[in-house]
Motif scaffolding. Structure first.
Motif, mmCIF file in Angstrom:
data_model
loop_
_atom_site.group_PDB
_atom_site.id
_atom_site.type_symbol
_atom_site.label_atom_id
_atom_site.label_comp_id
_atom_site.label_asym_id
_atom_site.label_seq_id
_atom_site.Cartn_x
_atom_site.Cartn_y
_atom_site.Cartn_z
ATOM 1 N N PHE A 38 31.597 -63.006 70.706
ATOM 2 C CA PHE A 38 32.738 -63.088 71.623
ATOM 3 C C PHE A 38 33.888 -63.870 71.003
ATOM 4 N N ILE A 41 35.672 -61.560 68.559
ATOM 5 C CA ILE A 41 36.552 -60.565 69.218
ATOM 6 C C ILE A 41 37.821 -61.253 69.719
ATOM 7 N N ILE A 59 42.381 -54.981 76.429
ATOM 8 C CA ILE A 59 41.135 -55.638 76.020
ATOM 9 C C ILE A 59 40.741 -56.704 77.053
ATOM 10 N N GLY A 60 39.445 -56.846 77.295
ATOM 11 C CA GLY A 60 38.993 -57.972 78.095
ATOM 12 C C GLY A 60 38.099 -57.620 79.269
ATOM 13 N N ASP A 61 38.014 -56.359 79.620
ATOM 14 C CA ASP A 61 37.083 -55.997 80.709
ATOM 15 C C ASP A 61 36.063 -55.002 80.158
ATOM 16 N N VAL A 120 39.423 -49.748 68.582
ATOM 17 C CA VAL A 120 38.981 -50.018 67.210
ATOM 18 C C VAL A 120 37.545 -50.524 67.235
ATOM 19 N N TYR A 137 42.498 -56.840 60.481
ATOM 20 C CA TYR A 137 43.183 -56.796 61.779
ATOM 21 C C TYR A 137 44.679 -57.015 61.651
ATOM 22 N N GLY A 153 40.946 -51.781 73.192
ATOM 23 C CA GLY A 153 39.509 -52.009 73.256
ATOM 24 C C GLY A 153 38.827 -51.664 71.966
ATOM 25 N N GLY A 154 37.512 -51.706 71.996
ATOM 26 C CA GLY A 154 36.752 -51.398 70.797
ATOM 27 C C GLY A 154 35.342 -51.920 70.942
ATOM 28 N N ASP A 155 34.649 -52.001 69.834
ATOM 29 C CA ASP A 155 33.307 -52.565 69.847
ATOM 30 C C ASP A 155 33.075 -53.222 68.496
ATOM 31 N N THR A 156 32.214 -54.233 68.506
ATOM 32 C CA THR A 156 31.962 -54.988 67.279
ATOM 33 C C THR A 156 30.468 -55.130 67.116
HETATM 34 P P1 ADP Z 1 30.796 -54.727 76.037
HETATM 35 O O1 ADP Z 1 29.670 -55.689 76.014
HETATM 36 O O2 ADP Z 1 31.132 -54.168 77.393
HETATM 37 O O3 ADP Z 1 30.707 -53.709 74.958
HETATM 38 P P2 ADP Z 1 32.382 -56.397 74.400
HETATM 39 O O4 ADP Z 1 31.980 -57.808 74.597
HETATM 40 O O5 ADP Z 1 31.862 -55.673 73.231
HETATM 41 O O6 ADP Z 1 32.099 -55.601 75.741
HETATM 42 O O7 ADP Z 1 33.965 -56.341 74.346
HETATM 43 C C1 ADP Z 1 34.790 -57.160 75.135
HETATM 44 C C2 ADP Z 1 36.197 -56.609 75.101
HETATM 45 O O8 ADP Z 1 36.709 -56.662 73.794
HETATM 46 C C3 ADP Z 1 36.296 -55.163 75.546
HETATM 47 O O9 ADP Z 1 37.539 -54.998 76.202
HETATM 48 C C4 ADP Z 1 36.260 -54.404 74.256
HETATM 49 O O10 ADP Z 1 36.908 -53.159 74.390
HETATM 50 C C5 ADP Z 1 37.017 -55.349 73.333
HETATM 51 N N1 ADP Z 1 36.579 -55.265 71.927
HETATM 52 C C6 ADP Z 1 35.340 -55.426 71.449
HETATM 53 N N2 ADP Z 1 35.302 -55.290 70.113
HETATM 54 C C7 ADP Z 1 36.565 -55.014 69.725
HETATM 55 C C8 ADP Z 1 37.199 -54.762 68.473
HETATM 56 N N3 ADP Z 1 36.511 -54.741 67.315
HETATM 57 N N4 ADP Z 1 38.523 -54.533 68.455
HETATM 58 C C9 ADP Z 1 39.226 -54.519 69.603
HETATM 59 N N5 ADP Z 1 38.720 -54.760 70.804
HETATM 60 C C10 ADP Z 1 37.388 -55.009 70.894
#
Ligand code: ADP
Ligand code: MG
Length: 370
Positions: A38, A41, A59-61, A120, A137, A153-156
């Motif tokens: 967290f 991100i 981003i954030g929900d 992303v 970034y 948004g995105g995922d990591t």
């Molecule tokens: P979730 O557990 O629902 O997948 P995350 O904790 O992964 O949520 O993500 C929290 C927020 O940050 C979300 O809005 C998500 O879209 C955004 N986010 C996560 N990873 C990235 C990233 N690599 N780049 C941009 N936004 C991201």
């Protein structure tokens, strides 16, 4: 003018920046694990600003919320894998971030639409310190700022070895303005933006210099003669300017595609989707002088490079002959041929005025030639 000023000062001298960065392992390396998922991100996304009216929640929900009112919504996605699509020994991470966004935007502009948001997603191994992701970034942020798009948004997640980046882009257009690969008519003019083949040659120069570098890491090459080629490979631009131009000119192409795989295969896509043939004139293909001189040096045929090179991110489109006066004075646009009935086939008309069938050879043909 095309919007690439922001990265202009990243000259060839920076080329082996990442090699050097790996050498200087002990300087400024914050393990990602220190921040936690967290924290990471938050840290990476804190500079993203919402600019688009259609972004209700970024981003954030758990999900982003978008509102496109009466527009059609366009979605496209691309996946980039280290070692397959990019090589970090000569691709600075900032440029990689920038380019990863550009290749997605190009797909939206190729529909005559405006890109508005991206997500992303990244998978990274612990080989990458926080500072490396900050670079990635900052390239993403630069592209988002220049092209006026929101990162929503995105995922990591972690990866065992390399870096994987997946970007999804959203865009909007009025239904009546969207241009598809199908829709061209026989006798329509075939038009291309910019010039072709430079990005592929840029890659060849980088591959060559990488080999030199591996033998002698202290060698800093003089790459001035290839500056345009390297720029096209390392910091390409997407043709938002052309989508705006079409609007100003009140011109709607009859079909369109972006050139990611080389002119030959893209022309064949337009022909197949529109159920047509074409005549492409070799002597009309726009080439930069650096492409011509570097082809001579590498002993490769410049037409082969333009036809099969790829990664140019120019737009290829067809227009009715009646629309020709609207484009004829524009130095960014070149008529390279015209569409024919399907049974006429797809041909390259050579400088010697002979006709040879077009083939979508891709990069293999180029590799065979060397
Ligand atoms: P979730 O557990 O629902 O997948 P995350 O904790 O992964 O949520 O993500 C929290 C927020 O940050 C979300 O809005 C998500 O879209 C955004 N986010 C996560 N990873 C990235 C990233 N690599 N780049 C941009 N936004 C991201
Ligand atoms: Mg997640």
């Amino acid at each position: 003018m095309r919007p690439n000023q922001q990265l202009k000062n990243c000259q060839c001298k920076l080329l082996f920046y990442f090699c050097k960065m790996l050498e200087e392992k002990n300087k400024d390396r914050t393990p990602i694990s220190e921040l936690g998922e967290f924290g990471l991100i938050d840290h990476l996304t804190k500079n993203f600003k919402i600019k688009q009216e259609s972004t209700i929640k970024g981003i954030g929900d758990d999900a982003a919320v978008l509102n496109f009112k009466d527009s059609e919504v366009l979605v496209s996605t691309d996946l980039l894998v280290e070692g397959v699509h990019f090589d970090l020994s000569y691709m600075p991470l900032k440029h990689l971030g920038y380019k990863a966004v550009i290749v997605n935007l190009s797909d939206i502009y190729a529909m005559n639409a405006i890109a508005t948001q991206i997500t992303v997603s990244i998978a990274v191994s612990n080989r990458f310190p926080l500072e490396a992701l900050e670079e990635l970034y900052s390239g993403i942020e630069t592209a988002a700022r220049i092209y006026n798009i929101d990162v929503v948004g995105g995922d990591t997640t972690s990866s065992i070895t390399g870096l994987i980046i997946s970007i999804t882009v959203m865009g909007r257009a009025n239904k009546k303005n969207i241009v598809y690969r199908e829709g061209a008519k026989a006798n329509d003019l075939l038009v291309v933006t910019g010039d072709l083949g430079a990005a592929y040659l840029g890659l060849q120069v980088l591959e060559r210099e990488k080999q030199v570098f591996q033998v002698n890491p202290n060698n800093q090459p003089d790459l001035d003669a290839y500056s345009y080629l390297l720029e096209r490979q390392l910091k390409p631009e997407a043709r938002l300017d052309i989508v705006k131009l079409f609007k100003d000119l009140k011109l709607k192409p009859s079909s369109m595609i972006d050139i990611s795989d080389g002119l030959s295969s893209e022309i064949m896509h337009l022909c197949k989707h529109s159920k047509l043939g074409c005549d492409l004139y070799e002597n009309k293909i726009p080439l930069d002088p650096q492409v011509i001189s570097t082809c001579e040096e590498f002993e490769i045929d410049s037409t082969t490079v333009a036809l099969n090179g790829g990664e140019d991110y120019e737009l290829l489109f067809t227009i009715s002959q009646d629309d020709y006066p609207k484009i004829k004075a524009n130095p960014n646009l070149t008529v390279i041929g015209y569409m024919r009935e399907e049974n006429a086939g797809m041909h390259l008309v050579t400088r010697a005025d002979s006709k040879i069938p077009l083939q979508a050879q891709g990069w293999n043909a180029l590799n065979d030639q060397k």
